[in-house]
Design an enzyme around this catalytic site. Structure first.
Site, PDB file in Angstrom:
ATOM      1  N   CYS A  30       0.769  -1.285   0.086  1.00 53.64           N
ATOM      2  CA  CYS A  30       0.073   0.037   0.056  1.00 53.64           C
ATOM      3  C   CYS A  30       0.895   1.144   0.084  1.00 53.64           C
ATOM      4  CB  CYS A  30      -1.063  -0.068   1.261  1.00 53.64           C
ATOM      5  SG  CYS A  30      -1.998   1.322   1.171  1.00 53.64           S
ATOM      6  N   GLU A 155      -7.760  -1.779  -9.550  1.00 51.86           N
ATOM      7  CA  GLU A 155      -8.804  -0.648 -10.032  1.00 51.86           C
ATOM      8  C   GLU A 155      -9.590  -1.418 -11.180  1.00 51.86           C
ATOM      9  OE1 GLU A 155      -6.843   2.827 -11.421  1.00 51.86           O
ATOM     10  OE2 GLU A 155      -7.100   3.822  -9.510  1.00 51.86           O
TER      11      GLU A 155
END
Length: 387
Positions: A30, A155
């Protein structure tokens, strides 16, 4: 997937989860600012001694495999050594995102599959690839190009939840299916809103849908979320069915000349970083030459942020955003909110646990079973005494 920077804390979490999952994945990829503040994710990738301790501790103490998701370094050599270190520490599967920690937001760019292949060639454990997966064909191409055993999509999956089925469904079908799931498995409104914004991204970029976009932003329960979905369906179903011909009211430039109509689930193609910088410069130039002033109802000049707050308050007064006061704990000395599932005692969890312990009660809503456990223990003791 867990994130953290303390081996013992992660181990404690892993021990709680291991009987309910097939593996424990450590998020070392992340790159968001929240990971920087919390000191986890990709912001641990330079602390190899700590990561070695985290992975080895979990590998040694847990009954399920430990896996890691990582990002690459600018240096290919360092990336390979990084992966090998985690493998040696006990990671039994690696997911490699072919972007660096700095590649995010407008600077996302393309993932480097060559780096992923190089890591694949230099570790023995199974590997997944991440990055540039926007359709099922991308997944097949990635596996062939890198030699990995599987792929992940972030995504691409958010904009098209059916990506691994190899289809591009209409957005409202995906949204309604998602809302049906939420009826059984509730989630915070912020999570729901975020997913719907992704699913309807291309429709909500159209200027004539600004009002619907605002309605979605202000929705506070499943009924209101479902109302937004139905409105979009009713507006565009006729175009999808071919009853009427749809004409894009915005320019091709603003919608990136999409080949699929905007009501179809499809990837979001980010504009090049150079174009993003150009738009920022133009916006800055406009703000310097066109200074706007904002005023409240009394004519006092206020900031734009203050104006937004006032507008939101007005919408609440108009009933567009219902503001029901949540029930509080029935213990007069406690200011906590009442547990929504505490039907027996009408208390918060802490007060409910204390009451159940003192009076030998159960609270199924809080999953506190003092009475049941005591009865079970007594039954066991009686059985042992009779034997």
């Amino acid at each position: 997937m867990f994130c953290g920077n303390d081996p013992q804390t992660l181990l404690a979490a892993g021990l709680l989860a291991q009987d309910h999952c097939d593996a424990i994945d450590i998020n070392l990829g992340c790159p968001q600012s929240i990971a920087s503040r919390g000191h986890y994710g990709a912001f641990l990738q330079d602390e190899w001694e700590l990561l070695d301790k985290i992975v080895s501790t979990l590998h040694r103490e847990l009954s399920v495999p430990v896996t890691c998701k990582i990002r690459v370094f600018e240096s290919l050599e360092k990336t390979i050594k990084y992966a090998q270190m985690l493998e040696k520490a006990g990671a039994q599967l690696l997911t490699v995102h072919g972007r660096t920690r700095e590649q995010k937001g407008a600077n996302t760019g393309l993932a480097n599959w060559e780096y992923i292949k190089a890591v694949r060639d230099n570790v023995k454990v199974p590997m997944f690839a991440n990055g540039n997966i926007q359709c099922l064909e991308d997944a097949y191409r990635c596996i062939e190009a890198t030699g990995v055993q599987g792929v992940m999509s972030a995504e691409g999956h958010l904009y098209n939840p059916a990506i691994f089925d190899g289809v591009n469904p209409v957005s409202w079908d995906m949204a309604l299916e998602y809302l049906d799931i939420l009826e059984e498995y509730p989630a915070p409104n912020g999570y729901i809103r975020g997913h719907l914004f992704k699913i309807f991204h291309h429709l909500l970029q159209i200027k004539e849908n600004l009002e619907i976009r605002m309605e979605l932003a202000e929705a506070n329960d499943l009924k209101e979320f479902r109302s937004v979905v139905v409105k979009l369906k009713e507006k565009y179903q006729k175009f999808h069915d071919g009853i009427e011909i749809w004409k894009n009211p915005d320019s091709l430039e603003e919608t990136y000349d999409l080949k699929l109509p905007p009501w179809i689930c499809q990837p979001y193609v980010r504009p090049p970083y150079s174009e993003h910088l150009q738009k920022l410069a133009e916006a800055q130039k406009r703000s310097e030459t066109e200074k706007r002033e904002y005023f409240d109802e009394d004519g006092n000049q206020i900031s734009r942020k203050k104006l937004k707050k006032l507008e939101k308050k007005q919408r609440r007064k108009a009933g567009k955003i219902p503001q029901e006061k949540p029930p509080t704990c029935s213990n007069e000395t406690c200011n906590n909110l009442m547990g929504t599932k505490c039907e027996v005692n009408k208390l918060c969890r802490a007060c409910c646990k204390e009451k159940c312990g003192n009076e030998g009660l159960d609270c199924p809503g809080h999953k506190i079973f003092i009475a049941t456990n005591r009865e079970t223990k007594r039954a066991k003791l009686d059985l042992e005494n009779t034997e």
